[in-house]
Design a protein around this motif. Structure first.
Motif, PDB file in Angstrom:
ATOM      1  N   MET A 380       0.525  -1.353   0.351  1.00 43.86           N
ATOM      2  CA  MET A 380      -0.038   0.336  -0.498  1.00 43.86           C
ATOM      3  C   MET A 380       1.061   1.741   0.273  1.00 43.86           C
ATOM      4  N   VAL A 381       0.520   2.131  -0.988  1.00 44.89           N
ATOM      5  CA  VAL A 381       1.624   2.929  -0.929  1.00 44.89           C
ATOM      6  C   VAL A 381       0.586   4.303  -1.126  1.00 44.89           C
ATOM      7  N   THR A 382       0.870   5.969  -1.294  1.00 50.46           N
ATOM      8  CA  THR A 382      -0.158   7.062  -1.511  1.00 50.46           C
ATOM      9  C   THR A 382       0.366   7.377  -2.911  1.00 50.46           C
ATOM     10  N   PRO A 383      -0.075   7.612  -3.660  1.00 53.71           N
ATOM     11  CA  PRO A 383       0.287   9.012  -4.671  1.00 53.71           C
ATOM     12  C   PRO A 383       1.079   9.580  -4.659  1.00 53.71           C
ATOM     13  N   ALA A 384       1.016  10.594  -3.440  1.00 56.63           N
ATOM     14  CA  ALA A 384       1.591  12.029  -2.842  1.00 56.63           C
ATOM     15  C   ALA A 384       3.357  11.036  -2.542  1.00 56.63           C
ATOM     16  N   SER A 385       3.347   9.640  -2.173  1.00 55.84           N
ATOM     17  CA  SER A 385       4.331   9.565  -1.427  1.00 55.84           C
ATOM     18  C   SER A 385       5.753   8.931  -2.391  1.00 55.84           C
ATOM     19  N   LEU A 386       5.028   8.248  -4.116  1.00 56.56           N
ATOM     20  CA  LEU A 386       5.979   7.874  -5.201  1.00 56.56           C
ATOM     21  C   LEU A 386       5.647   9.146  -6.310  1.00 56.56           C
ATOM     22  N   ALA A 387       5.194  10.347  -5.681  1.00 53.99           N
ATOM     23  CA  ALA A 387       5.612  11.893  -6.842  1.00 53.99           C
ATOM     24  C   ALA A 387       6.652  12.265  -6.611  1.00 53.99           C
ATOM     25  N   SER A 388       6.578  11.989  -4.693  1.00 57.76           N
ATOM     26  CA  SER A 388       7.456  12.235  -4.334  1.00 57.76           C
ATOM     27  C   SER A 388       8.591  11.575  -4.791  1.00 57.76           C
ATOM     28  N   VAL A 389       9.092  10.741  -4.447  1.00 53.32           N
ATOM     29  CA  VAL A 389      10.244  10.077  -5.145  1.00 53.32           C
ATOM     30  C   VAL A 389      10.697  10.119  -5.919  1.00 53.32           C
ATOM     31  N   LEU A 390       9.429  10.707  -6.965  1.00 50.22           N
ATOM     32  CA  LEU A 390       9.867  10.298  -8.777  1.00 50.22           C
ATOM     33  C   LEU A 390      10.852  12.452  -8.259  1.00 50.22           C
ATOM     34  N   ARG A 391      10.282  13.155  -7.737  1.00 52.41           N
ATOM     35  CA  ARG A 391      10.411  14.548  -7.923  1.00 52.41           C
ATOM     36  C   ARG A 391      11.935  14.598  -7.316  1.00 52.41           C
ATOM     37  N   THR A 392      12.473  13.830  -6.081  1.00 56.54           N
ATOM     38  CA  THR A 392      13.762  13.251  -5.098  1.00 56.54           C
ATOM     39  C   THR A 392      14.648  12.900  -6.493  1.00 56.54           C
ATOM     40  N   MET A 393      14.352  12.228  -7.168  1.00 53.40           N
ATOM     41  CA  MET A 393      15.221  11.633  -7.769  1.00 53.40           C
ATOM     42  C   MET A 393      15.076  12.044  -9.471  1.00 53.40           C
ATOM     43  N   ARG A 394      15.238  12.972  -9.268  1.00 52.15           N
ATOM     44  CA  ARG A 394      14.456  13.442 -10.809  1.00 52.15           C
ATOM     45  C   ARG A 394      16.913  14.270 -10.828  1.00 52.15           C
ATOM     46  N   THR A 395      16.785  15.253  -9.277  1.00 49.21           N
ATOM     47  CA  THR A 395      17.825  15.727  -8.975  1.00 49.21           C
ATOM     48  C   THR A 395      18.765  15.282  -7.777  1.00 49.21           C
ATOM     49  N   HIS A 396      18.693  13.448  -8.054  1.00 49.19           N
ATOM     50  CA  HIS A 396      19.639  13.209  -6.844  1.00 49.19           C
ATOM     51  C   HIS A 396      21.015  13.067  -6.963  1.00 49.19           C
ATOM     52  N   PRO A 397      21.994  12.320  -6.742  1.00 51.64           N
ATOM     53  CA  PRO A 397      23.154  12.168  -7.065  1.00 51.64           C
ATOM     54  C   PRO A 397      23.206  11.102  -8.455  1.00 51.64           C
ATOM     55  N   ALA A 398      22.225   9.970  -8.116  1.00 52.22           N
ATOM     56  CA  ALA A 398      21.628   9.349  -8.710  1.00 52.22           C
ATOM     57  C   ALA A 398      21.150   8.983  -9.768  1.00 52.22           C
ATOM     58  N   GLY A 399      20.015  10.750  -9.817  1.00 55.36           N
ATOM     59  CA  GLY A 399      19.085  10.331 -10.471  1.00 55.36           C
ATOM     60  C   GLY A 399      19.435  10.449 -12.540  1.00 55.36           C
ATOM     61  N   ALA A 400      20.211  10.238 -12.937  1.00 50.89           N
ATOM     62  CA  ALA A 400      19.817  10.559 -14.195  1.00 50.89           C
ATOM     63  C   ALA A 400      20.182   8.724 -14.311  1.00 50.89           C
ATOM     64  N   SER A 401      20.809   8.156 -13.790  1.00 48.52           N
ATOM     65  CA  SER A 401      20.326   6.607 -13.617  1.00 48.52           C
ATOM     66  C   SER A 401      19.355   5.769 -13.543  1.00 48.52           C
ATOM     67  N   PHE A 402      18.581   6.989 -12.360  1.00 44.50           N
ATOM     68  CA  PHE A 402      17.188   6.306 -11.683  1.00 44.50           C
ATOM     69  C   PHE A 402      16.442   6.700 -13.523  1.00 44.50           C
ATOM     70  N   ARG A 403      16.258   8.117 -13.757  1.00 43.06           N
ATOM     71  CA  ARG A 403      15.879   7.845 -14.957  1.00 43.06           C
ATOM     72  C   ARG A 403      16.043   7.381 -16.016  1.00 43.06           C
ATOM     73  N   ARG A 404      17.173   7.208 -16.413  1.00 38.80           N
ATOM     74  CA  ARG A 404      17.192   6.669 -17.125  1.00 38.80           C
ATOM     75  C   ARG A 404      17.254   4.577 -17.513  1.00 38.80           C
ATOM     76  N   SER A 405      16.756   4.675 -16.483  1.00 43.62           N
ATOM     77  CA  SER A 405      16.172   2.738 -16.367  1.00 43.62           C
ATOM     78  C   SER A 405      14.865   2.931 -16.661  1.00 43.62           C
ATOM     79  N   LEU A 406      13.865   3.910 -16.933  1.00 40.04           N
ATOM     80  CA  LEU A 406      12.966   3.843 -17.348  1.00 40.04           C
ATOM     81  C   LEU A 406      12.636   4.090 -18.770  1.00 40.04           C
TER      82      LEU A 406
END
Length: 487
Positions: A380-406
């Motif tokens: 069980m997760v909330t849409p807000a929590s998933l959006a928060s993770v996505l928003r954080t990973m956009r500028t995270h040091p590993a964000g390029a790896s995360f975005r490329r994985s999608l």
């Protein structure tokens, strides 16, 4: 079946939709954005759209401004969208360059005639890539290296050590029909090999006769059944009693049929040990006196103090592993990485993923993570929590790896290969019975970057209509106008 809404109810829903859209943050949107919201309203108000519980969040990724929100704080089933939590937390905690190392030890002595006495131990690291399809076979390489070094016989035990992980092979709440026979639901473990799947090769013969069965690797699984070869079409069903590696096939196949079933094994550790014994034998090493053992069945655990490994296999980097998880929605890879985040323990993994979610600005303790892949219907997760993770990973040091994985829209070999072709989107799909989710990033008109989460639960018709509505919403975000639905 299409359900027609009563006219009065449709009017009420239309008024409710207008009230929902008219929030202060949305009123500040520019004209293009307002038009986009109107298009999305029309998509969701379509009377042919199956009734569902929708959870929707859209953010302007530049400043986090909420563009659209619906049931953002409601806990919903995420299906494979849960992999976004697992992979983001793994990249944050372990780093994109993390690698697994699986080692081979000999804990004994060697006689002059090339006999290894004592235990030959495969010490697992939780690596999902070990012998995985497309990754080569380290066990074959190891066997050939031992033969080249002069080893002629194994006079002792071949041991699989899976103690790097706790013995929790399945996620809490997994469907028993999945784990029995489905290739997408293999058991997890500290030592895995070959995706923990046995291949059953089937060849039709003459009409009225039984087809031929062969398992690969040979000798591990028992394949029986009541199957006949037919002159026309056929259907094949697979049964297995949990805890065994006996598979029963029923039905029929055409005479010209040639196919392969991949089915999960009961004990991944013994599966790896069995495969290694076969590779040793193929390399010319006598294993007739070598017992094959799961470390859990031994009275004394191997001691590696001062022991040097004979061989080692180093995995691809975590960013490559994460790419397979998110592009192909690989459940075994996700479960292995989830346990790795927890130091081998699933409860600790849940705590650490929740802590990462909390670090992004929402309360991760409100979530329930029964596994790392999303196969569980207890997640069980909330849409807000998933959006928060996505928003954080956009500028995270590993964000390029995360975005490329999608997966990108229309990406070959990905879960979006038949969807959103030509749309500037990177997104993860998720599906279970009565669950369809899509979440990721899309570039809107003028290059405006959006983070979006689209979750639909509890509908009673085909998920295809829901998926098409989600695609239409993404296309509207990308263009700011209605776009014909993909057929």
């Amino acid at each position: 079946m299409t359900r027609a809404w009563p006219l009065a109810l449709s009017a009420v829903l239309a008024v409710a939709a207008v009230l929902w859209l008219a929030t202060p943050s949305q009123a500040d949107a520019d004209g293009v954005e307002a038009q986009t919201l109107a298009v999305i309203d029309d998509i969701l108000a379509d009377p042919d759209l199956p009734s569902a519980i929708w959870g929707i969040v859209v953010h302007d990724a530049r400043d986090g401004r909420v563009v659209l929100s619906r049931n953002a704080d409601k806990n919903l089933l995420p299906a494979s969208n849960l992999k976004l939590f697992t992979t983001a937390a793994a990249l944050d905690r372990l780093g994109p360059t993390f690698r697994y190392t699986t080692r081979l030890y000999h804990l004994g002595d060697v006689s002059p005639d090339g006999t290894l006495r004592g235990d030959l131990v495969i010490r697992g690291s939780g690596d999902p890539t070990f012998g995985s399809e497309g990754q080569g076979d380290p066990l074959e390489d190891w066997a050939q290296a031992l033969a080249a070094a002069g080893v002629r016989r194994i006079d002792g035990r071949i041991v699989g050590d899976d103690d790097v992980f706790e013995d929790a092979r399945y996620g809490e709440g997994w469907d028993v029909t999945h784990i029995a026979t489905e290739s997408y639901a293999p058991a997890a473990g500290g030592l895995v090999w070959g995706d923990n799947l046995v291949s059953i090769q089937i060849a039709g013969t003459s009409p009225g006769q039984a087809p031929r069965f062969e398992s690969d690797p040979p000798g591990f699984a028992t394949v029986t059944g009541d199957v006949t070869t037919r002159s026309g079409g056929g259907r094949l069903d697979v049964e297995r009693t949990l805890g065994t590696d006996t598979f029963v096939l029923r039905g029929g196949v055409p005479s010209g049929y040639r196919g392969t079933l991949r089915v999960p094994v009961a004990n991944p550790t013994l599966f790896a040990v069995h495969a290694f014994a076969l590779r040793l034998q193929e390399a010319g090493i006598d294993v007739s006196r070598a017992a094959r053992v799961d470390v859990d069945d031994t009275e004394r655990k191997p001691r590696y103090d001062d022991a040097e490994p004979l061989q080692a296999y180093v995995s691809p980097t975590l960013d490559d592993i994460v790419e397979r998880i998110n592009r192909e929605s690989d459940n075994l890879y996700a479960e292995q990485v989830f346990r790795t985040v927890g130091g081998g323990d699933t409860d600790t993994a849940e705590d650490r993923v929740q802590a990462f979610v909390t670090s992004t600005g929402v309360d991760g303790d409100d979530l329930y993570l029964a596994d790392g892949s999303g196969l569980s219907r207890k997640d069980m997760v909330t849409p807000a929590s998933l959006a928060s993770v996505l928003r954080t990973m956009r500028t995270h040091p590993a964000g390029a790896s995360f975005r490329r994985s999608l997966p990108e829209g229309g990406g070959a070999g990905s879960t979006l290969r038949n969807r959103l072709d030509g749309v500037p989107v990177r997104a993860k799909t998720g599906s279970l019975l009565a669950v369809r989710c899509l979440a990721g990033y899309v570039d809107g008109p003028g290059g405006t970057p959006y983070v979006f989460v689209l979750m639909a639960n509890n509908y009673t018709t085909s998920g295809g209509r829901i998926a098409r509505a989600q695609d239409a919403i993404v296309r509207a975000l990308a263009t700011g106008r209605p776009v014909p639905a993909e057929e």
